[in-house]
Every structure is written in structure tokens, then in C-alpha cells.
Design a protein around this motif. Structure first.
Motif, PDB file in Angstrom:
ATOM      1  N   LEU A   1     -21.209  24.120  -5.064  1.00 24.19           N
ATOM      2  CA  LEU A   1     -19.832  24.467  -4.695  1.00 24.19           C
ATOM      3  C   LEU A   1     -19.665  25.976  -4.568  1.00 24.19           C
ATOM      4  CD1 LEU A   1     -17.697  21.988  -6.842  1.00 24.19           C
ATOM      5  CD2 LEU A   1     -18.067  21.936  -4.368  1.00 24.19           C
ATOM      6  N   LYS A   2     -20.273  26.727  -5.485  1.00 23.68           N
ATOM      7  CA  LYS A   2     -20.209  28.184  -5.407  1.00 23.68           C
ATOM      8  C   LYS A   2     -20.922  28.682  -4.157  1.00 23.68           C
ATOM      9  CE  LYS A   2     -19.855  29.016 -10.359  1.00 23.68           C
ATOM     10  NZ  LYS A   2     -20.552  29.497 -11.561  1.00 23.68           N
ATOM     11  N   ASP A   3     -22.080  28.087  -3.849  1.00 26.70           N
ATOM     12  CA  ASP A   3     -22.810  28.455  -2.634  1.00 26.70           C
ATOM     13  C   ASP A   3     -21.958  28.196  -1.395  1.00 26.70           C
ATOM     14  OD1 ASP A   3     -24.982  29.124  -4.209  1.00 26.70           O
ATOM     15  OD2 ASP A   3     -26.120  27.302  -3.746  1.00 26.70           O
ATOM     16  N   LYS A   4     -21.270  27.056  -1.393  1.00 27.31           N
ATOM     17  CA  LYS A   4     -20.409  26.694  -0.272  1.00 27.31           C
ATOM     18  C   LYS A   4     -19.281  27.703  -0.115  1.00 27.31           C
ATOM     19  CE  LYS A   4     -17.111  24.069  -1.106  1.00 27.31           C
ATOM     20  NZ  LYS A   4     -15.743  24.490  -1.014  1.00 27.31           N
ATOM     21  N   ASP A   5     -18.644  28.067  -1.229  1.00 28.47           N
ATOM     22  CA  ASP A   5     -17.548  29.033  -1.186  1.00 28.47           C
ATOM     23  C   ASP A   5     -18.026  30.388  -0.664  1.00 28.47           C
ATOM     24  OD1 ASP A   5     -15.812  27.125  -2.149  1.00 28.47           O
ATOM     25  OD2 ASP A   5     -15.900  27.833  -4.226  1.00 28.47           O
ATOM     26  N   ALA A   6     -19.195  30.820  -1.106  1.00 26.70           N
ATOM     27  CA  ALA A   6     -19.752  32.095  -0.642  1.00 26.70           C
ATOM     28  C   ALA A   6     -20.041  32.033   0.851  1.00 26.70           C
ATOM     29  CB  ALA A   6     -21.019  32.432  -1.421  1.00 26.70           C
ATOM     30  N   MET A   7     -20.553  30.914   1.312  1.00 25.72           N
ATOM     31  CA  MET A   7     -20.866  30.759   2.728  1.00 25.72           C
ATOM     32  C   MET A   7     -19.585  30.778   3.565  1.00 25.72           C
ATOM     33  SD  MET A   7     -23.136  27.839   4.630  1.00 25.72           S
ATOM     34  CE  MET A   7     -24.574  28.280   3.694  1.00 25.72           C
ATOM     35  N   ILE A   8     -18.556  30.116   3.081  1.00 22.76           N
ATOM     36  CA  ILE A   8     -17.268  30.109   3.788  1.00 22.76           C
ATOM     37  C   ILE A   8     -16.727  31.530   3.886  1.00 22.76           C
ATOM     38  CG2 ILE A   8     -14.836  29.431   3.585  1.00 22.76           C
ATOM     39  CD1 ILE A   8     -15.843  26.712   2.518  1.00 22.76           C
ATOM     40  N   GLU A   9     -16.829  32.258   2.785  1.00 16.41           N
ATOM     41  CA  GLU A   9     -16.344  33.643   2.785  1.00 16.41           C
ATOM     42  C   GLU A   9     -17.111  34.494   3.797  1.00 16.41           C
ATOM     43  OE1 GLU A   9     -16.103  37.316  -0.360  1.00 16.41           O
ATOM     44  OE2 GLU A   9     -15.848  35.282  -1.134  1.00 16.41           O
ATOM     45  N   GLN A  10     -18.418  34.337   3.856  1.00 19.48           N
ATOM     46  CA  GLN A  10     -19.231  35.078   4.813  1.00 19.48           C
ATOM     47  C   GLN A  10     -18.859  34.705   6.243  1.00 19.48           C
ATOM     48  OE1 GLN A  10     -23.212  34.037   3.674  1.00 19.48           O
ATOM     49  NE2 GLN A  10     -23.414  35.774   2.268  1.00 19.48           N
ATOM     50  N   LEU A  11     -18.670  33.431   6.490  1.00 21.30           N
ATOM     51  CA  LEU A  11     -18.308  32.986   7.834  1.00 21.30           C
ATOM     52  C   LEU A  11     -16.934  33.510   8.240  1.00 21.30           C
ATOM     53  CD1 LEU A  11     -19.656  29.321   7.724  1.00 21.30           C
ATOM     54  CD2 LEU A  11     -20.593  31.231   9.044  1.00 21.30           C
ATOM     55  N   GLN A  12     -16.009  33.552   7.291  1.00 21.38           N
ATOM     56  CA  GLN A  12     -14.679  34.085   7.595  1.00 21.38           C
ATOM     57  C   GLN A  12     -14.761  35.564   7.969  1.00 21.38           C
ATOM     58  OE1 GLN A  12     -12.583  32.967   4.010  1.00 21.38           O
ATOM     59  NE2 GLN A  12     -11.690  31.141   4.980  1.00 21.38           N
ATOM     60  N   LYS A  13     -15.605  36.322   7.287  1.00 22.28           N
ATOM     61  CA  LYS A  13     -15.783  37.735   7.610  1.00 22.28           C
ATOM     62  C   LYS A  13     -16.384  37.892   8.994  1.00 22.28           C
ATOM     63  CE  LYS A  13     -16.198  39.354   2.854  1.00 22.28           C
ATOM     64  NZ  LYS A  13     -17.094  39.904   1.825  1.00 22.28           N
ATOM     65  N   ILE A  14     -17.342  37.044   9.331  1.00 23.34           N
ATOM     66  CA  ILE A  14     -17.953  37.105  10.661  1.00 23.34           C
ATOM     67  C   ILE A  14     -16.912  36.780  11.724  1.00 23.34           C
ATOM     68  CG2 ILE A  14     -19.616  35.957  12.189  1.00 23.34           C
ATOM     69  CD1 ILE A  14     -21.440  35.646   9.695  1.00 23.34           C
ATOM     70  N   ILE A  15     -16.098  35.794  11.481  1.00 25.79           N
ATOM     71  CA  ILE A  15     -15.042  35.408  12.431  1.00 25.79           C
ATOM     72  C   ILE A  15     -14.062  36.565  12.619  1.00 25.79           C
ATOM     73  CG2 ILE A  15     -13.041  33.892  12.778  1.00 25.79           C
ATOM     74  CD1 ILE A  15     -14.747  31.649  11.496  1.00 25.79           C
ATOM     75  N   GLU A  16     -13.691  37.207  11.509  1.00 24.32           N
ATOM     76  CA  GLU A  16     -12.772  38.349  11.591  1.00 24.32           C
ATOM     77  C   GLU A  16     -13.366  39.475  12.433  1.00 24.32           C
ATOM     78  OE1 GLU A  16     -11.702  39.554   7.637  1.00 24.32           O
ATOM     79  OE2 GLU A  16     -10.776  37.625   7.183  1.00 24.32           O
ATOM     80  N   LYS A  17     -14.650  39.761  12.235  1.00 22.99           N
ATOM     81  CA  LYS A  17     -15.306  40.816  13.016  1.00 22.99           C
ATOM     82  C   LYS A  17     -15.358  40.456  14.483  1.00 22.99           C
ATOM     83  CE  LYS A  17     -18.247  42.654   9.352  1.00 22.99           C
ATOM     84  NZ  LYS A  17     -19.635  42.823   8.870  1.00 22.99           N
ATOM     85  N   LEU A  18     -15.643  39.191  14.779  1.00 16.86           N
ATOM     86  CA  LEU A  18     -15.734  38.761  16.177  1.00 16.86           C
ATOM     87  C   LEU A  18     -14.355  38.741  16.847  1.00 16.86           C
ATOM     88  CD1 LEU A  18     -18.336  35.872  15.868  1.00 16.86           C
ATOM     89  CD2 LEU A  18     -18.703  38.164  16.834  1.00 16.86           C
ATOM     90  N   SER A  19     -13.325  38.485  16.058  1.00 17.60           N
ATOM     91  CA  SER A  19     -11.960  38.433  16.607  1.00 17.60           C
ATOM     92  C   SER A  19     -11.392  39.819  16.866  1.00 17.60           C
ATOM     93  CB  SER A  19     -11.046  37.679  15.627  1.00 17.60           C
ATOM     94  OG  SER A  19     -11.471  36.349  15.483  1.00 17.60           O
ATOM     95  N   ALA A  20     -11.907  40.801  16.168  1.00 21.29           N
ATOM     96  CA  ALA A  20     -11.349  42.164  16.284  1.00 21.29           C
ATOM     97  C   ALA A  20     -11.735  42.828  17.583  1.00 21.29           C
ATOM     98  CB  ALA A  20     -11.825  43.012  15.120  1.00 21.29           C
TER      99      ALA A  20
END
Length: 127
Positions: free
Chosen positions: A108-127
Motif C-alpha cells: 500500500l505504501k509502494d502504491k501511494d508513493a507511485m501515485i504521488e510520483q505519477l501525479q508529479k509527472i502529470i503536473e509537469k506534463l500539464s504545465a
């Protein structure tokens, strides 16, 4: 954990499966599967379920849980024996249940960390 991995290896050999066979069934490399059996890579609950299915084994057997214990309750004044059997069963398997819980929480912790990383990537791509 060593007991679980030993059981997996035992079942794999009984089936006549090599590291390569297991790796193919798990869609991974032979070296990655070998690391699981050597306890160099974490065995996740999901992977344990997959391995059990491939080996046609019950998870309880791989975890060496005593699922064959029978509990009979009688309605009389001396029902403490039944409670003692349940308590013994729980104590005998407590470590294994705790390990499963730890594996699950780790995933579950691994999943949460992965989600956080993906959200950061999405934010960078959206900017």
C-alpha cells in the motif's frame, strides 16, 4: 519468511518447474524469480497468490497454516476448551498473519508513493 520461500521451492520442484518456467508464468525474468526464492526481493501478497495458482497449491499450505484444525463447540458449562483451541490456533499462526499484514501494508505504501510520483509527472506534463 524463509519457511514460506522453502515451501514455494519445494512445491516448484515437486511440479518439476524451473526458475524459467515460473518466471514465464509470472511474466518476469528467471533472475527476478530466483531473487524472490532467495529472499533478495520482497514477496508481495499478490505475487504469493500468483505463485500459489501456478503451483496449484493452497496459500495456507505455502504459509504452513494449520487450516485443517477442527473446532467443535459444545453447549455446556465447560466450554473453555473450545476457546483455548481457538487461542492456540491464533498464537500458532500469529507471526504468519502479521507477515502477511506487513507485506500488504508495504504494498500500500509502494502504491501511494507511485501515485504521488505519477501525479508529479502529470503536473509537469500539464504545465
Amino acid at each position: 519468511m524463509e519457511e514460506v520461500l522453502s515451501k514455494i521451492k519445494e512445491y516448484r520442484k515437486k511440479k518439476g518447474f524451473s526458475y524459467e518456467n515460473m518466471a514465464h508464468e509470472l511474466n518476469t525474468s528467471a533472475s527476478a524469480y530466483r531473487k524472490i526464492e532467495l529472499n533478495q526481493t520482497k514477496l508481495t501478497v499478490e505475487r504469493l497468490v500468483q505463485i500459489a495458482q501456478i503451483l496449484e497449491a493452497k496459500i495456507e499450505d505455502l504459509l504452513d497454516l494449520k487450516a485443517n484444525s477442527e473446532f467443535n463447540q459444545t453447549n455446556n458449562e465447560n466450554a473453555t476448551g473450545y476457546q483455548q483451541q481457538i487461542e492456540n490456533y491464533f498464537q500458532e499462526n500469529k507471526e504468519k498473519y502479521e507477515k502477511i499484514e506487513q507485506l500488504y501494508e508495504s504494498r500500500l505504501k509502494d502504491k501511494d508513493a507511485m501515485i504521488e510520483q505519477l501525479q508529479k509527472i502529470i503536473e509537469k506534463l500539464s504545465a
